[in-house]
Design an enzyme around this catalytic site. Structure first.
Site, PDB file in Angstrom:
ATOM      1  N   VAL A  36       0.827  -1.204   0.000  1.00 16.81           N
ATOM      2  CA  VAL A  36       0.000   0.000   0.000  1.00 16.81           C
ATOM      3  C   VAL A  36       0.868   1.263   0.000  1.00 16.81           C
ATOM      4  O   VAL A  36       0.661   2.180  -0.799  1.00 16.81           O
ATOM      5  CB  VAL A  36      -0.963  -0.020   1.205  1.00 16.81           C
ATOM      6  CG1 VAL A  36      -1.640   1.316   1.399  1.00 16.81           C
ATOM      7  CG2 VAL A  36      -2.017  -1.108   0.994  1.00 16.81           C
ATOM      8  N   LEU A  88      -7.161  -0.799  -3.048  1.00 17.52           N
ATOM      9  CA  LEU A  88      -6.429  -1.368  -4.196  1.00 17.52           C
ATOM     10  C   LEU A  88      -6.365  -2.884  -4.097  1.00 17.52           C
ATOM     11  O   LEU A  88      -6.454  -3.453  -3.009  1.00 17.52           O
ATOM     12  CB  LEU A  88      -5.017  -0.787  -4.296  1.00 17.52           C
ATOM     13  CG  LEU A  88      -3.989  -1.049  -3.190  1.00 17.52           C
ATOM     14  CD1 LEU A  88      -3.401  -2.444  -3.241  1.00 17.52           C
ATOM     15  CD2 LEU A  88      -2.867  -0.041  -3.302  1.00 17.52           C
ATOM     16  N   CYS A 132      -5.430  -9.622   3.055  1.00 17.61           N
ATOM     17  CA  CYS A 132      -6.521  -8.769   3.568  1.00 17.61           C
ATOM     18  C   CYS A 132      -7.761  -9.528   4.029  1.00 17.61           C
ATOM     19  O   CYS A 132      -8.150  -9.416   5.190  1.00 17.61           O
ATOM     20  CB  CYS A 132      -6.901  -7.741   2.515  1.00 17.61           C
ATOM     21  SG  CYS A 132      -5.604  -6.517   2.294  1.00 17.61           S
ATOM     22  N   LYS A 184      -3.215 -15.028  -5.552  1.00 13.40           N
ATOM     23  CA  LYS A 184      -4.001 -14.749  -6.762  1.00 13.40           C
ATOM     24  C   LYS A 184      -3.022 -14.409  -7.879  1.00 13.40           C
ATOM     25  O   LYS A 184      -1.829 -14.196  -7.610  1.00 13.40           O
ATOM     26  CB  LYS A 184      -5.017 -13.641  -6.527  1.00 13.40           C
ATOM     27  CG  LYS A 184      -4.413 -12.276  -6.291  1.00 13.40           C
ATOM     28  CD  LYS A 184      -5.543 -11.271  -6.262  1.00 13.40           C
ATOM     29  CE  LYS A 184      -5.007  -9.864  -6.173  1.00 13.40           C
ATOM     30  NZ  LYS A 184      -6.068  -8.887  -6.220  1.00 13.40           N
TER      31      LYS A 184
HETATM   32  P1  NAD Z   1       3.198  -4.767   4.136  1.00 14.38           P
HETATM   33  O1  NAD Z   1       3.455  -5.759   5.185  1.00 14.38           O
HETATM   34  O2  NAD Z   1       3.452  -5.102   2.698  1.00 14.38           O
HETATM   35  O3  NAD Z   1       4.025  -3.431   4.441  1.00 14.38           O
HETATM   36  C1  NAD Z   1       4.088  -2.816   5.681  1.00 14.38           C
HETATM   37  C2  NAD Z   1       5.380  -2.033   5.752  1.00 14.38           C
HETATM   38  O4  NAD Z   1       5.371  -1.245   6.937  1.00 14.38           O
HETATM   39  C3  NAD Z   1       6.633  -2.920   5.841  1.00 14.38           C
HETATM   40  O5  NAD Z   1       7.549  -2.549   4.837  1.00 14.38           O
HETATM   41  C4  NAD Z   1       7.187  -2.633   7.239  1.00 14.38           C
HETATM   42  O6  NAD Z   1       8.597  -2.702   7.318  1.00 14.38           O
HETATM   43  C5  NAD Z   1       6.695  -1.218   7.470  1.00 14.38           C
HETATM   44  N1  NAD Z   1       6.634  -0.814   8.879  1.00 14.38           N
HETATM   45  C6  NAD Z   1       6.222  -1.530   9.958  1.00 14.38           C
HETATM   46  N2  NAD Z   1       6.301  -0.777  11.068  1.00 14.38           N
HETATM   47  C7  NAD Z   1       6.760   0.451  10.696  1.00 14.38           C
HETATM   48  C8  NAD Z   1       7.028   1.651  11.365  1.00 14.38           C
HETATM   49  N3  NAD Z   1       6.832   1.783  12.689  1.00 14.38           N
HETATM   50  N4  NAD Z   1       7.489   2.699  10.670  1.00 14.38           N
HETATM   51  C9  NAD Z   1       7.687   2.599   9.333  1.00 14.38           C
HETATM   52  N5  NAD Z   1       7.457   1.497   8.627  1.00 14.38           N
HETATM   53  C10 NAD Z   1       6.985   0.419   9.302  1.00 14.38           C
HETATM   54  O7  NAD Z   1       1.685  -4.303   4.313  1.00 14.38           O
HETATM   55  P2  NAD Z   1       0.617  -3.887   3.186  1.00 14.38           P
HETATM   56  O8  NAD Z   1       0.145  -5.086   2.448  1.00 14.38           O
HETATM   57  O9  NAD Z   1       1.128  -2.716   2.430  1.00 14.38           O
HETATM   58  O10 NAD Z   1      -0.588  -3.422   4.117  1.00 14.38           O
HETATM   59  C11 NAD Z   1      -0.526  -2.236   4.865  1.00 14.38           C
HETATM   60  C12 NAD Z   1      -1.918  -1.947   5.396  1.00 14.38           C
HETATM   61  O11 NAD Z   1      -2.810  -1.689   4.291  1.00 14.38           O
HETATM   62  C13 NAD Z   1      -2.565  -3.099   6.164  1.00 14.38           C
HETATM   63  O12 NAD Z   1      -3.352  -2.567   7.186  1.00 14.38           O
HETATM   64  C14 NAD Z   1      -3.432  -3.776   5.126  1.00 14.38           C
HETATM   65  O13 NAD Z   1      -4.519  -4.459   5.704  1.00 14.38           O
HETATM   66  C15 NAD Z   1      -3.909  -2.596   4.324  1.00 14.38           C
HETATM   67  N6  NAD Z   1      -4.281  -2.920   2.947  1.00 14.38           N
HETATM   68  C16 NAD Z   1      -3.517  -3.768   2.217  1.00 14.38           C
HETATM   69  C17 NAD Z   1      -3.870  -4.050   0.902  1.00 14.38           C
HETATM   70  C18 NAD Z   1      -3.056  -5.008   0.072  1.00 14.38           C
HETATM   71  O14 NAD Z   1      -3.549  -5.407  -0.990  1.00 14.38           O
HETATM   72  N7  NAD Z   1      -1.866  -5.400   0.478  1.00 14.38           N
HETATM   73  C19 NAD Z   1      -5.013  -3.461   0.335  1.00 14.38           C
HETATM   74  C20 NAD Z   1      -5.757  -2.574   1.113  1.00 14.38           C
HETATM   75  C21 NAD Z   1      -5.379  -2.303   2.421  1.00 14.38           C
END
Ligand code: NAD
Length: 427
Positions: free
Chosen positions: A11, A151, A258, A318
């Site tokens: 994200v 997304l 998710c 997927k």
């Molecule tokens: P991810 O695990 O791919 O990325 C999270 C990132 O945050 C990692 O790179 C991690 O190192 C970093 N991080 C953790 N703690 C931190 C801190 N204190 N400071 C700075 N960086 C830090 O996660 P994601 O898939 O991008 O998901 C993020 C959020 O968005 C989640 O809540 C998820 O549910 C939501 N979301 C994800 C998607 C998806 O398709 N992946 C879609 C919609 C919403």
């Protein structure tokens, strides 16, 4: 505008790259030093169509910058997006520790007024909790807002540029004006609401989509019993505009980073509010059982799975992603291995990630190699390239020509004509 994006996973990375390409100055921040070092060199940590191109363009025109230092990222930021992970705990509850850690760091680093926007998927009330963390750490005024992210991995850039809607959860005019200005070039309906409602919209949306999947999977089981074709049934349902055709494809069930976590988080959240969300518990149960149902089908055709060689096509949760979080392949392979099966597997991009979590699986870069001497082909992820395979060639490679299509994706009639035994789900 000047933005900071905290967390550069799926994200955060996509948010940073898309806003930089829309002309904003963006600082992406992560606590993962290697990730930031790679991003500075234009290397994306994830496989996502178009992302590398966007990243490289942002770096080249100096609109996109990366750091591990909160003060640097927030120095000029008008808007700070929190995009860190909100993983599930082992009991299905939500872990907000990354969000709270980010909030503490933001509180210590802000020197001028900002709008802190939570993009991570979080339970209602998290905005208030973040406010309570930041407030004692700064003398600067700030606003809290919520812009949940919709997304889809695999089409993340396209989804960010052409979203179905932009939900803006705000409690102040300033945050509303700033977020409307930021999203101005993106054409999509806007829904302005309070922060708590915005956060619930995201959970409810994922729960509803998961409901459609578990619903059609249950219908598929009925189809199997009466010889109906679920692909036709779902077409017939989807033509009704009140129902809609998306997320009505029967198969092995939902996975990914998710749906499973957000559904269990909503169950936990509802429980905290004194409500037993039994309906969603059943959606989860149906999803879990779908793997058992598939395994039963395999056993019905092959008998004991002990020492049988099974070839899995598709490991990612997927197509068009290398993400294996909660992938059905993982649970399926574990069950098949427990029954003594030998597993060979192919995936166009997810093998590297799969090697980290799946043991005693032989991985192949070439799908045909994965099928040599196999007792059955198991289609698990519907990568387009699998429809284009040369099944005449495959027939000669396999020991037994049986196909279990876990996504109702392969051309059944053609395969049956070629002499394969074909078993889909409700088809
Ligand atoms: P991810 O695990 O791919 O990325 C999270 C990132 O945050 C990692 O790179 C991690 O190192 C970093 N991080 C953790 N703690 C931190 C801190 N204190 N400071 C700075 N960086 C830090 O996660 P994601 O898939 O991008 O998901 C993020 C959020 O968005 C989640 O809540 C998820 O549910 C939501 N979301 C994800 C998607 C998806 O398709 N992946 C879609 C919609 C919403």
């Amino acid at each position: 505008m000047k933005l900071a994006v905290i967390g550069t996973g799926y994200v955060g990375m996509v948010t940073a790259a898309v806003f930089a390409n829309l002309g904003h100055q963006v600082w992406g921040l992560d606590i993962d030093e290697k990730r930031i070092a790679d991003l500075k060199k234009g290397k994306t940590p994830i496989y996502e169509p178009q992302l590398e191109e966007y990243l490289k363009r942002g770096l080249k025109n100096k609109r996109l910058h990366f750091t591990t230092d909160y003060s640097q990222a927030l120095r000029q930021a008008e808007i700070v997006f929190i995009c860190v992970g909100t993983p599930p705990k082992s009991n299905g509850d939500y872990d907000l520790s990354y969000v709270y850690a980010a909030a503490r760091q933001i509180g210590g680093a802000i020197k001028h007024d900002v709008v802190i926007v939570i993009k991570s998927t979080v339970p209602p009330g998290t905005g208030e909790a973040v406010k309570k963390i930041v407030q004692p750490l700064t003398s600067t005024p700030f606003d809290i807002a919520s812009c949940p992210e919709f997304l889809r991995e695999g089409s993340a850039i396209e989804d960010s540029l052409h979203p179905s809607r932009i939900v803006i959860g705000v409690d102040s005019q300033k945050a509303k004006d700033l977020l409307l200005k930021l999203h101005q070039p993106i054409k999509a309906p806007r829904l302005i609401c309070d922060v708590v409602s915005a956060q619930l919209i995201k959970y409810a949306a994922n729960a509803f989509l998961a409901t459609k999947i578990s619903f059609i999977n249950s219908v598929a089981i009925v189809c199997d019993r009466i010889g109906a074709d679920v692909t036709k049934v779902s077409q017939g349902l989807g033509l009704d505009p009140r129902i809609g055709g998306s997320f009505l494809q029967a198969g092995l069930g939902y996975g990914g980073s998710c749906f499973p976590k957000d559904i269990s988080a909503l169950i936990s959240f509802a429980k905290r509010q004194g409500y037993n969300f039994g309906f969603l518990k059943e959606i989860e149960r149906i999803n879990r059982k779908q793997i058992d149902y598939f395994v039963q089908k395999i056993e019905k055709h092959l008998g004991s799975l002990k020492n049988k060689t099974l070839s899995i096509l598709g490991l990612a949760f997927k197509p068009d992603t290398d993400d294996l979080r909660e992938a059905r392949s993982f649970y399926l392979i574990k069950k098949l291995q427990a029954k003594g099966a030998r597993i060979k597997a192919h995936d166009p991009v997810a093998i590297k990630n799969a090697q980290k979590i799946l043991k005693q699986v032989t991985f192949y870069k070439d799908p045909y190699q994965a099928l040599v001497d196999s007792h059955a082909l198991l289609l698990v992820t519907e990568w387009l390239e699998y429809q284009k395979l040369d099944f005449v060639k495959i027939k000669k490679l396999m020991k037994q020509t049986v196909i279990f299509d876990g996504r109702n994706f392969l051309p059944k009639e053609k395969l049956v004509k070629l002499g394969f035994i074909y078993e889909g789900i409700g088809r």
